[in-house]
Design a protein around this motif. Structure first.
Motif, PDB file in Angstrom:
ATOM      1  N   LEU A 538       0.825  -1.199   0.000  1.00  0.00           N
ATOM      2  CA  LEU A 538       0.000   0.000   0.000  1.00  0.00           C
ATOM      3  C   LEU A 538       0.867   1.259   0.000  1.00  0.00           C
ATOM      4  CD1 LEU A 538      -3.031   0.730   0.118  1.00  0.00           C
ATOM      5  CD2 LEU A 538      -2.787   0.948   2.580  1.00  0.00           C
ATOM      6  N   ARG A 539       1.963   1.233   0.754  1.00  0.00           N
ATOM      7  CA  ARG A 539       2.870   2.386   0.742  1.00  0.00           C
ATOM      8  C   ARG A 539       3.483   2.586  -0.636  1.00  0.00           C
ATOM      9  NH1 ARG A 539       4.230   0.346   5.979  1.00  0.00           N
ATOM     10  NH2 ARG A 539       6.020  -0.798   5.141  1.00  0.00           N
ATOM     11  N   ALA A 540       3.849   1.484  -1.300  1.00  0.00           N
ATOM     12  CA  ALA A 540       4.419   1.589  -2.644  1.00  0.00           C
ATOM     13  C   ALA A 540       3.416   2.174  -3.624  1.00  0.00           C
ATOM     14  CB  ALA A 540       4.884   0.205  -3.110  1.00  0.00           C
ATOM     15  N   LEU A 544       3.662   5.566  -5.935  1.00  0.00           N
ATOM     16  CA  LEU A 544       3.497   5.490  -7.391  1.00  0.00           C
ATOM     17  C   LEU A 544       2.311   6.304  -7.897  1.00  0.00           C
ATOM     18  CD1 LEU A 544       4.182   1.679  -7.894  1.00  0.00           C
ATOM     19  CD2 LEU A 544       5.608   3.556  -8.718  1.00  0.00           C
ATOM     20  N   GLY A 545       1.509   6.862  -6.987  1.00  0.00           N
ATOM     21  CA  GLY A 545       0.360   7.646  -7.397  1.00  0.00           C
ATOM     22  C   GLY A 545      -0.797   6.803  -7.894  1.00  0.00           C
ATOM     23  N   CYS A 552      -1.465  -6.286  -5.915  1.00  0.00           N
ATOM     24  CA  CYS A 552      -0.797  -7.134  -4.933  1.00  0.00           C
ATOM     25  C   CYS A 552       0.711  -6.951  -5.076  1.00  0.00           C
ATOM     26  CB  CYS A 552      -1.186  -8.599  -5.115  1.00  0.00           C
ATOM     27  SG  CYS A 552      -0.597  -9.340  -6.659  1.00  0.00           S
ATOM     28  N   VAL A 553       1.464  -7.496  -4.127  1.00  0.00           N
ATOM     29  CA  VAL A 553       2.912  -7.310  -4.105  1.00  0.00           C
ATOM     30  C   VAL A 553       3.559  -7.871  -5.354  1.00  0.00           C
ATOM     31  CG1 VAL A 553       5.028  -7.938  -2.883  1.00  0.00           C
ATOM     32  CG2 VAL A 553       3.018  -7.256  -1.597  1.00  0.00           C
ATOM     33  N   PHE A 558       9.954  -5.517  -8.105  1.00  0.00           N
ATOM     34  CA  PHE A 558      11.008  -4.882  -7.314  1.00  0.00           C
ATOM     35  C   PHE A 558      10.614  -3.486  -6.856  1.00  0.00           C
ATOM     36  CE2 PHE A 558      11.883  -3.236 -11.510  1.00  0.00           C
ATOM     37  CZ  PHE A 558      12.327  -1.945 -11.288  1.00  0.00           C
ATOM     38  N   LEU A 559       9.679  -2.838  -7.586  1.00  0.00           N
ATOM     39  CA  LEU A 559       9.251  -1.524  -7.137  1.00  0.00           C
ATOM     40  C   LEU A 559       8.587  -1.603  -5.771  1.00  0.00           C
ATOM     41  CD1 LEU A 559       7.814  -0.020 -10.427  1.00  0.00           C
ATOM     42  CD2 LEU A 559       9.921   0.619  -9.265  1.00  0.00           C
ATOM     43  N   GLY A 560       7.934  -2.730  -5.493  1.00  0.00           N
ATOM     44  CA  GLY A 560       7.324  -2.905  -4.180  1.00  0.00           C
ATOM     45  C   GLY A 560       8.360  -2.919  -3.084  1.00  0.00           C
ATOM     46  N   VAL A 561       9.526  -3.493  -3.335  1.00  0.00           N
ATOM     47  CA  VAL A 561      10.589  -3.522  -2.330  1.00  0.00           C
ATOM     48  C   VAL A 561      11.186  -2.132  -2.151  1.00  0.00           C
ATOM     49  CG1 VAL A 561      12.846  -4.472  -1.756  1.00  0.00           C
ATOM     50  CG2 VAL A 561      11.118  -5.928  -2.800  1.00  0.00           C
ATOM     51  N   VAL A 562      11.458  -1.445  -3.268  1.00  0.00           N
ATOM     52  CA  VAL A 562      12.123  -0.152  -3.203  1.00  0.00           C
ATOM     53  C   VAL A 562      11.209   0.913  -2.617  1.00  0.00           C
ATOM     54  CG1 VAL A 562      13.187   1.684  -4.562  1.00  0.00           C
ATOM     55  CG2 VAL A 562      13.626  -0.714  -5.125  1.00  0.00           C
TER      56      VAL A 562
END
Length: 658
Positions: A538-540, A544-545, A552-553, A558-562
């Motif tokens: 959710l934070r990712a 990302l707007g 989902c993750v 990898f954008l979810g991790v960063v």
């Protein structure tokens, strides 16, 4: 030797006994003090205090549930009384008496308009002690009741004496002061529609206290439901009296009035049919039947297929005239909203595009839409029957929602404990879940939702689960709403579930809702980990707007991790480089190092072989093996970027390269 500290077990058993006896909160709170006084050890004393807090929450939830059950039971008893009453005075007395009982107020009363005098008078009171108040007459538009009658909407005042919204007069103030009233709630008694197309107010029902009080939305909705039933009962009693009078007059007429007599007999038969139909629908409510049973009864009476839809257009029931169900699609939410609003505004059923639509209301809130599938319009008697069925359907939906909200609130406490204190007692959490009908060992999807309109999200989540027939539970946690939804064998994957929930919650909350999902997961430990993963997702999405969307993750990669500020770096590295790491570990090769050298050399084989100190053919052979393990798209831009990030994280983690 010193004696062992007293055990906490007797005090815990004492809590259960007090709960079973419905003891007051003070008695429950005294248990921890007694344990402390008995010298229970600090560790066990903390357990007693936590158990005491839990017992107090359970007691509060149970008492609220019992209060709502008593209110709804009284409302259904009222429906039975009104259906059985034919004398107008008895009807009005029953209405006012039950209004006072339902809301627990000091007094209740009902005013009716005097057509000849052009004013409003006090017809029935209950709990009144002032003769001046009981004989009060008001000009049209005066006081709180005047505003209710003019707007056909409920109004409540926590302190009528200082409320400037209403037109005060010396006559009204004297009566209210003599009765000692302070807080007043008034709701309109509405009937069908007038020739102008607007609902006709035939009276105002009041509940009042002699001390300041804020009436809750639930209390307003309950009084509005009673007023809707009351208006029908008053109309029926008046119509029956009119019919009886007409029959008496026609009995004395001569044979030249035979045609008029036939018309009156037809009208009388239609009235009897309407009364019998209303009694039949009321009996369904009193016997605790479902919305589908009401739909089947109405479809049979009107000889047309009937569907019931929630405000978002989702199908709740679909029944043919013979009582059998049939497959029907969800209805366009915009079309249904327009038709329901026209029905609500006009207080009557409306005919649109070969269908008849009637809004199902609780006060001013739209609960559902009844849709009768027939090309021809309804005559007056059938229209009245259809509109009365909407009132009965509203009662059932209000009852179902009240029970579901109470159950969801108790289950939500389990979810809060699951997400904040999983390690304390996983087995205990699983057992609590089973007692509440939630099998935590069954696979579940975990969704985390957020929106700018936070106050509307929790009720929207409740309607999403309740109206959509979704087996799950919702709870507010850390500024968001968490939904735990049972994952069936053919149910949607996490990403699809997130997108569906975002769309439907957005409609219900009337604001963009962002949803992140993970799972399936099972057991307290996995579900808590799934929540942490969904929160990172959710934070990712926020960075990302992607407001108002669902994901989902796995879909963020990898954008979810960063962007998610997560700590599951090892999981990302393992998921991305796992085949190469495993191959190197089993065979002592250097595929991970070769891949890093290749990317570091900008894709140059010559520079890579110099970095690795091997022949260029060796580099080519190793890259061929990497392609076999990772797939042909390993060197595509997006995949290559993901691999390079995983290599960098692998290097930063301190794991030695081979």
């Amino acid at each position: 030797m010193s004696e062992p500290s007293p055990s906490a077990a007797p005090h815990l058993r004492r809590l259960f006994d007090l709960l079973a006896d419905d003891a007051p909160a003070e008695a429950l709170g005294a248990v921890s003090s007694q344990a402390r006084g008995d010298g229970v050890a600090a560790g066990e004393l903390a357990e007693v205090e936590r158990a005491t807090a839990t017992a107090l929450r359970i007691r509060g939830a149970l008492r609220q549930h019992r209060r709502r059950e008593l209110q709804l039971t009284a409302l259904f008893d009222t429906a039975g009384d009104l259906a059985a009453s034919r004398d107008l005075d008895d009807v009005l007395k029953a209405i006012v008496r039950r209004a006072r009982m339902l809301l627990g107020t000091d007094t209740a009363y009902l005013t009716l308009p005097d057509e000849e005098a052009g004013d409003t008078y006090m017809r029935v009171t209950d709990g009144s002690v002032s003769l001046l108040f009981q004989r009060l007459r008001l000009e049209l538009g005066e006081g709180l009741g005047g505003l209710v009658a003019q707007t056909a909407s409920p109004y409540a005042s926590p302190d009528y004496r200082t409320d400037e919204r209403f037109r005060h007069t010396r006559n009204i103030n004297a009566g209210v002061l003599d009765e000692g009233l302070v807080a007043i709630l008034g709701v309109p008694l509405l009937l069908g529609s007038s020739r102008g197309g607007t609902g006709k107010v035939i009276g105002v029902l009041f509940a009042a206290d002699r001390a300041p009080r804020v009436f809750s939305p639930d209390e307003v909705a309950l009084l509005c439901s009673l007023a809707a039933h009351a208006a029908i009962a008053i109309d029926t009693a008046r119509a029956l009296a009119d019919t009886t009078s007409a029959l008496a007059e026609l009995a004395e007429a001569n044979a030249e009035l035979a045609e008029a007599n036939a018309s009156v007999r037809a009208h009388s038969a239609a009235m009897r049919r309407a009364e019998e139909s209303h009694d039949r629908l009321t009996d369904l409510v009193l016997r605790g039947r479902d919305v589908k049973d009401v739909a089947a009864a109405v479809a049979g009476l009107l000889d047309s297929p009937l569907t019931i839809h929630d405000p978002g257009g989702r199908l709740l029931a679909a029944v043919r005239p013979d009582g059998t169900g049939f497959a029907a699609d969800s209805m366009d939410a915009g079309w249904l909203a327009e038709a329901a609003e026209e029905s609500r505004t006009g207080a009557r059923a409306v005919h649109r595009e070969g269908r008849v639509v009637c809004a199902v209301l609780a006060g001013q809130e739209l609960l559902a839409g009844l849709v009768l599938h027939r090309g021809r319009q309804l005559d007056d008697s059938d229209r009245r029957l259809f509109e009365r069925s909407a009132v009965v359907t509203g009662l059932l939906l209000l009852l179902r929602r009240t029970v579901a909200e109470t159950e969801n609130r108790i289950r939500g406490e389990l979810i809060a404990d699951l997400l904040t204190d999983t390690g304390r007692d996983p087995a205990g959490l699983a057992e609590r879940g089973r007692r509440l009908g939630i099998d935590l060992d069954h696979p579940h999807l975990l969704l985390v939702a957020e929106t700018g309109a936070r106050e509307r999200l929790a009720p929207a989540a409740m309607r999403y689960l309740f109206g959509g027939g979704i087996h799950g539970v919702s709870a507010e946690h850390a500024g968001a709403v968490v939904l735990l939804i049972e994952a069936g064998g053919s149910g949607p994957a996490a990403g699809a579930a997130a997108r569906s929930a975002a769309a439907q919650l957005g409609q219900l909350a009337q604001a963009p809702v962002t949803v992140a999902a993970t799972g399936p997961a099972r057991g307290p430990q996995e579900l808590a980990a799934a929540y942490a993963e969904a929160a990172r997702c959710l934070r990712a999405m926020r960075v990302l707007g992607r407001t108002g969307e669902g994901a989902c993750v796995d879909e963020l990669g990898f954008l979810g991790v960063v962007l998610g500020n997560g700590q599951d770096v090892d999981g990302f590295v393992s998921a991305t480089l796992g085949p190469l790491l495993e191959y190197d570990a089993q065979r002592g090769t250097h595929l991970v190092r070769t891949l890093g050298a290749y990317f570091g050399a900008g894709g140059s084989l010559i520079r890579a072989k110099d970095e690795l100190h091997v022949h260029v053919n060796t580099v080519v052979q190793r890259l061929d093996r990497i392609q076999v393990l990772l797939g042909r798209d390993w060197n595509e831009p997006d995949r290559a970027l993901e691999l390079q990030l995983a290599l960098r994280l692998h290097l930063l983690s301190g794991t030695p390269d081979r």
